[in-house]
Design a protein around this motif. Structure first.
Motif, mmCIF file in Angstrom:
data_model
loop_
_atom_site.group_PDB
_atom_site.id
_atom_site.type_symbol
_atom_site.label_atom_id
_atom_site.label_comp_id
_atom_site.label_asym_id
_atom_site.label_seq_id
_atom_site.Cartn_x
_atom_site.Cartn_y
_atom_site.Cartn_z
ATOM 1 N N GLU A 173 0.827 -1.212 0.000
ATOM 2 C CA GLU A 173 0.000 0.000 0.000
ATOM 3 C C GLU A 173 0.862 1.264 0.000
ATOM 4 N N VAL A 174 1.909 1.266 -0.810
ATOM 5 C CA VAL A 174 2.810 2.412 -0.888
ATOM 6 C C VAL A 174 2.116 3.569 -1.608
ATOM 7 N N HIS A 175 2.209 4.740 -1.009
ATOM 8 C CA HIS A 175 1.605 5.942 -1.580
ATOM 9 C C HIS A 175 2.504 7.119 -1.206
ATOM 10 N N ALA A 176 2.890 7.915 -2.181
ATOM 11 C CA ALA A 176 3.751 9.072 -1.921
ATOM 12 C C ALA A 176 3.207 10.299 -2.640
ATOM 13 N N VAL A 177 3.221 11.434 -1.945
ATOM 14 C CA VAL A 177 2.763 12.696 -2.521
ATOM 15 C C VAL A 177 3.706 13.825 -2.127
ATOM 16 N N ALA A 217 4.929 8.759 -8.848
ATOM 17 C CA ALA A 217 4.904 7.422 -9.449
ATOM 18 C C ALA A 217 5.967 6.562 -8.766
ATOM 19 N N LEU A 218 5.618 5.316 -8.493
ATOM 20 C CA LEU A 218 6.528 4.358 -7.867
ATOM 21 C C LEU A 218 7.109 3.438 -8.935
ATOM 22 N N ASN A 219 8.429 3.359 -8.962
ATOM 23 C CA ASN A 219 9.128 2.435 -9.855
ATOM 24 C C ASN A 219 9.948 1.477 -8.997
ATOM 25 N N GLN A 260 10.723 -0.789 -13.068
ATOM 26 C CA GLN A 260 9.383 -1.049 -13.604
ATOM 27 C C GLN A 260 8.345 -0.302 -12.768
ATOM 28 N N LYS A 261 7.303 0.221 -13.425
ATOM 29 C CA LYS A 261 6.215 0.862 -12.680
ATOM 30 C C LYS A 261 5.584 -0.166 -11.755
ATOM 31 N N SER A 262 5.199 0.291 -10.562
ATOM 32 C CA SER A 262 4.619 -0.609 -9.570
ATOM 33 C C SER A 262 3.302 -0.043 -9.082
ATOM 34 N N GLU A 263 2.428 -0.905 -8.675
ATOM 35 C CA GLU A 263 1.120 -0.503 -8.152
ATOM 36 C C GLU A 263 1.094 -0.572 -6.629
ATOM 37 N N GLY A 264 2.145 -0.098 -5.975
ATOM 38 C CA GLY A 264 2.090 0.046 -4.527
ATOM 39 C C GLY A 264 2.735 -1.049 -3.706
ATOM 40 N N ILE A 265 3.560 -1.895 -4.301
ATOM 41 C CA ILE A 265 4.240 -2.946 -3.544
ATOM 42 C C ILE A 265 5.734 -2.873 -3.834
ATOM 43 N N ILE A 266 6.524 -2.869 -2.757
ATOM 44 C CA ILE A 266 7.979 -2.905 -2.883
ATOM 45 C C ILE A 266 8.459 -4.179 -2.189
ATOM 46 N N PRO A 267 8.913 -5.174 -2.945
ATOM 47 C CA PRO A 267 9.376 -6.426 -2.324
ATOM 48 C C PRO A 267 10.589 -6.190 -1.415
ATOM 49 N N ALA A 268 10.789 -7.089 -0.470
ATOM 50 C CA ALA A 268 11.960 -7.027 0.406
ATOM 51 C C ALA A 268 13.226 -7.036 -0.441
ATOM 52 N N GLY A 269 14.167 -6.160 -0.121
ATOM 53 C CA GLY A 269 15.435 -6.099 -0.829
ATOM 54 C C GLY A 269 15.415 -5.403 -2.170
ATOM 55 N N ALA A 270 14.261 -4.915 -2.603
ATOM 56 C CA ALA A 270 14.153 -4.293 -3.936
ATOM 57 C C ALA A 270 14.553 -2.823 -3.903
ATOM 58 N N ARG A 271 15.180 -2.396 -4.986
ATOM 59 C CA ARG A 271 15.485 -0.974 -5.173
ATOM 60 C C ARG A 271 14.253 -0.311 -5.783
ATOM 61 N N PHE A 272 13.964 0.905 -5.322
ATOM 62 C CA PHE A 272 12.812 1.624 -5.858
ATOM 63 C C PHE A 272 13.131 3.099 -5.967
ATOM 64 N N SER A 273 12.322 3.795 -6.758
ATOM 65 C CA SER A 273 12.446 5.248 -6.882
ATOM 66 C C SER A 273 11.056 5.852 -6.996
ATOM 67 N N LEU A 274 10.986 7.139 -6.698
ATOM 68 C CA LEU A 274 9.755 7.909 -6.822
ATOM 69 C C LEU A 274 9.997 9.010 -7.831
ATOM 70 N N GLY A 275 9.009 9.287 -8.668
ATOM 71 C CA GLY A 275 9.143 10.347 -9.660
ATOM 72 C C GLY A 275 7.820 11.047 -9.875
#
Length: 91
Positions: A10-14, A27-29, A33-48
């Motif tokens: 349920e990731v949400h950023a504003v 937007a969560l990547n 890859q674009k994601s719909e609100g889930i960041i797996p354990a150990g995964a790299r992510f970015s917000l844009g």
């Protein structure tokens, strides 16, 4: 990076820009890859920024909300104009 051994759900950023402008959804990547609100354990992510609707001249408050292990969590940061310009380039 999600350095924990639990996924973030349920990731949400504003962004709430200075000057009373309306909130901008980020937007969560995950792993490029674009994601719909889930960041797996150990995964790299970015917000844009999905789109820059208004000319951003000041800073903004970043609110990052997620659930981990059944608990709601929130991180709040103040971003300078130069930090925001980096988000615009990631959109």
């Amino acid at each position: 990076m999600n350095a924990s051994d639990q996924p973030f759900d349920e990731v949400h950023a504003v962004l709430k820009p200075d000057g009373g402008h309306s909130e901008l959804a980020l937007a969560l990547n995950v792993e490029g890859q674009k994601s719909e609100g889930i960041i797996p354990a150990g995964a790299r992510f970015s917000l844009g920024l999905a789109s820059a609707k208004e000319e951003q001249t000041g800073g903004a408050i970043l609110t990052f909300r997620y659930r981990q292990d059944g608990q709601s969590r929130t991180s709040i940061l103040y971003l300078t104009p130069s930090m925001i310009s980096r988000l615009e380039n990631r959109g």
